[in-house]
Design a protein around this motif. Structure first.
Motif, PDB file in Angstrom:
ATOM      1  N   MET A 324      92.575  39.446  43.984  1.00 55.91           N
ATOM      2  CA  MET A 324      92.435  38.016  43.711  1.00 55.91           C
ATOM      3  C   MET A 324      91.654  37.782  42.416  1.00 55.91           C
ATOM      4  N   LYS A 325      92.110  36.814  41.631  1.00 56.75           N
ATOM      5  CA  LYS A 325      91.420  36.410  40.407  1.00 56.75           C
ATOM      6  C   LYS A 325      90.667  35.107  40.613  1.00 56.75           C
ATOM      7  N   ASP A 326      91.236  34.227  41.423  1.00 55.55           N
ATOM      8  CA  ASP A 326      90.643  32.912  41.662  1.00 55.55           C
ATOM      9  C   ASP A 326      90.706  32.606  43.158  1.00 55.55           C
ATOM     10  N   PRO A 327      89.860  33.274  43.945  1.00 52.58           N
ATOM     11  CA  PRO A 327      89.928  33.113  45.408  1.00 52.58           C
ATOM     12  C   PRO A 327      89.478  31.742  45.885  1.00 52.58           C
ATOM     13  N   VAL A 328      90.182  31.229  46.878  1.00 52.79           N
ATOM     14  CA  VAL A 328      89.823  29.962  47.509  1.00 52.79           C
ATOM     15  C   VAL A 328      89.824  30.146  49.026  1.00 52.79           C
ATOM     16  N   ILE A 329      89.051  29.320  49.698  1.00 49.44           N
ATOM     17  CA  ILE A 329      88.991  29.364  51.161  1.00 49.44           C
ATOM     18  C   ILE A 329      89.832  28.222  51.716  1.00 49.44           C
ATOM     19  N   ALA A 330      90.752  28.541  52.607  1.00 47.12           N
ATOM     20  CA  ALA A 330      91.574  27.518  53.266  1.00 47.12           C
ATOM     21  C   ALA A 330      90.904  27.089  54.573  1.00 47.12           C
ATOM     22  N   LEU A 370      82.871  35.297  46.647  1.00 48.35           N
ATOM     23  CA  LEU A 370      83.856  36.371  46.613  1.00 48.35           C
ATOM     24  C   LEU A 370      84.270  36.681  45.175  1.00 48.35           C
ATOM     25  N   LYS A 371      84.421  35.656  44.354  1.00 50.73           N
ATOM     26  CA  LYS A 371      84.810  35.879  42.965  1.00 50.73           C
ATOM     27  C   LYS A 371      83.751  36.683  42.228  1.00 50.73           C
ATOM     28  N   MET A 372      82.477  36.387  42.485  1.00 46.00           N
ATOM     29  CA  MET A 372      81.395  37.155  41.864  1.00 46.00           C
ATOM     30  C   MET A 372      81.413  38.602  42.334  1.00 46.00           C
ATOM     31  N   ALA A 373      81.726  38.813  43.604  1.00 45.39           N
ATOM     32  CA  ALA A 373      81.786  40.176  44.142  1.00 45.39           C
ATOM     33  C   ALA A 373      82.932  40.959  43.505  1.00 45.39           C
ATOM     34  N   ILE A 374      84.079  40.294  43.323  1.00 40.66           N
ATOM     35  CA  ILE A 374      85.231  40.944  42.687  1.00 40.66           C
ATOM     36  C   ILE A 374      84.899  41.314  41.242  1.00 40.66           C
ATOM     37  N   ASN A 375      84.282  40.397  40.509  1.00 37.86           N
ATOM     38  CA  ASN A 375      83.913  40.665  39.120  1.00 37.86           C
ATOM     39  C   ASN A 375      82.899  41.798  39.020  1.00 37.86           C
ATOM     40  N   ARG A 376      81.981  41.842  39.968  1.00 39.38           N
ATOM     41  CA  ARG A 376      80.984  42.920  39.986  1.00 39.38           C
ATOM     42  C   ARG A 376      81.654  44.267  40.245  1.00 39.38           C
ATOM     43  N   TRP A 377      82.614  44.263  41.178  1.00 37.45           N
ATOM     44  CA  TRP A 377      83.354  45.506  41.476  1.00 37.45           C
ATOM     45  C   TRP A 377      84.177  45.956  40.270  1.00 37.45           C
ATOM     46  N   LEU A 378      84.791  45.011  39.596  1.00 33.75           N
ATOM     47  CA  LEU A 378      85.562  45.345  38.407  1.00 33.75           C
ATOM     48  C   LEU A 378      84.682  45.962  37.325  1.00 33.75           C
ATOM     49  N   SER A 379      83.492  45.365  37.154  1.00 34.65           N
ATOM     50  CA  SER A 379      82.555  45.874  36.153  1.00 34.65           C
ATOM     51  C   SER A 379      82.122  47.292  36.479  1.00 34.65           C
TER      52      SER A 379
END
Length: 384
Positions: A324-330, A370-379
């Motif tokens: 996910m690049k732009d996660p949203v919660i439904a 979640l977006k911050m976590a994904i970016n941290r993992w990518l880094s």
């Protein structure tokens, strides 16, 4: 104090739009013409009026440099004019052929947006005069458009009152009903709102409509790119054409850069290349060169599979099965890729992709944690 200094009355029908450059005033009309006046004395320049359009001209605008004038018309075309001599530089036809109601240049003059009566919006390359991207809104004519000052997003407004935010890849970032009776105009403030969050800039946008209202919006977007992990370098399928060109040079295949660019090969298409497409579509005659390219592509595919297998499950969209690049919660409590979930809902699917139960709300909330976590993992992955 307000003082009238001049009145111009050269058009034969309603005047739809006017625009200033540093030295000229441009006007366009239902009479099918565009007229140019010198700001020094408001006399019409020798090569005015500009004539090409076969129907009413709805909008005209100068490029930020002031060297090019764009005009758009009911005839379905957007025309670029050289303001030095009135010569036509390009005639760009709306793919649908629908009447073009609005056109706007990006702040760096490299792109031009045209919006039409059928809701199609086209992003043109203003240097090559070629269509770059195309999309559309669901309802109404596009009658308003404005670029953000940095130029990395723009907004369109429709006759049905919808306000839509797009990025430079023509992805819809936001859409909502802004005015009940249609939007008539919109524009960004030139300066960011003070006190923005770290890594974000906030710009004010004003929209006005036929509901007698003017609404002020705040639009935020990431502006410190150095703080965002470089996703295209991580995932080959997200590579741009330039990324592919850089990869070719790194692998000693710089002689193929022009061929790949001519065929618009991006990362996703690169991974789908075969020996047949290299020979038949890209016309690479050398068997040895084709073999080398295929070998390097296979290495990329292996890396993609390895990296994909390492992605934590919670970072993968349940719909696309991609990171996910732009996660949203439904409203079902699950997180999805924003664009994928919006598409899911737009297709009249009011049920949860995970539970198949009816969603209690269609509202999608950004999952910033979640977006911050994904970016941290990518880094962290990039540093390995």
């Amino acid at each position: 104090m307000v003082k009238l200094i001049h009145t111009l009355a050269d058009h034969d029908d309603d005047v739809n739009c006017c625009a200033f450059s540093s030295s000229l005033l441009a006007t366009c009309s239902l009479d099918k013409t565009i007229r140019l006046y010198s700001l020094s004395d408001f006399t019409e320049v020798p090569y005015s009026p500009l004539k090409f359009h076969t129907y009413a001209v709805h909008c005209c605008c100068f490029s930020p440099s002031g060297h090019i004038l764009a005009s758009c018309s009911t005839d379905g075309t957007t025309v670029l004019w050289d303001v030095q001599n009135g010569q036509i530089l390009a005639v760009m036809e709306q793919p649908s052929g629908s009447p073009v109601r609005v056109c706007r240049f990006s702040p760096d003059s490299t792109c031009l947006v045209s919006g039409a009566s059928d809701g199609t919006v086209v992003l043109w390359n203003a240097q090559s005069y070629k269509l770059h991207r195309c999309a559309s809104v669901k309802d109404g004519s596009l009658v308003a458009c404005a670029f953000s000052p940095p130029g990395n997003l723009f907004v369109t407004g429709s006759s049905c009152g919808d306000l839509t935010v797009w990025d430079d890849k023509m992805r819809c970032l936001h859409n909502e009903k802004a005015h009940d009776l249609g939007i008539t105009c919109c524009d960004f403030s030139s300066q960011p709102v003070p006190g923005g969050e770290e890594g974000l800039q906030f710009f004010q946008l004003a929209s006005c409509g036929q509901d007698c209202q003017i609404k002020i919006w705040v639009i935020s977007f990431i502006h410190i790119l150095a703080k965002i992990p470089d996703q295209p370098k991580q995932f080959t399928e997200n590579w741009s054409e330039d990324d592919v060109s850089n990869w070719l040079c790194t692998e000693g295949l710089e002689d193929l850069v022009d061929i790949f660019k001519m065929n618009n090969i991006d990362g996703r298409e690169l991974l789908n290349l075969t020996k047949e497409s290299l020979a038949d579509d890209l016309k690479i005659e050398s068997l040895g060169l084709r073999s080398k390219v295929l070998r390097k592509i296979e290495e990329l595919r292996t890396k993609v599979k390895t990296l994909s297998s390492e992605i934590p499950d919670e970072f993968i969209c349940p719909i696309t099965r991609e990171l996910m690049k732009d996660p949203v919660i439904a409203s079902d409590g699950y997180s999805y890729e924003k664009e994928a979930m919006e598409n899911w809902i737009s297709k009249k699917k009011r049920t949860s992709p995970m539970t198949n139960l009816v969603l209690s709300s269609m509202i999608l909330t950004p999952n910033r944690t979640l977006k911050m976590a994904i970016n941290r993992w990518l880094s962290e992955t990039h540093q390995k």
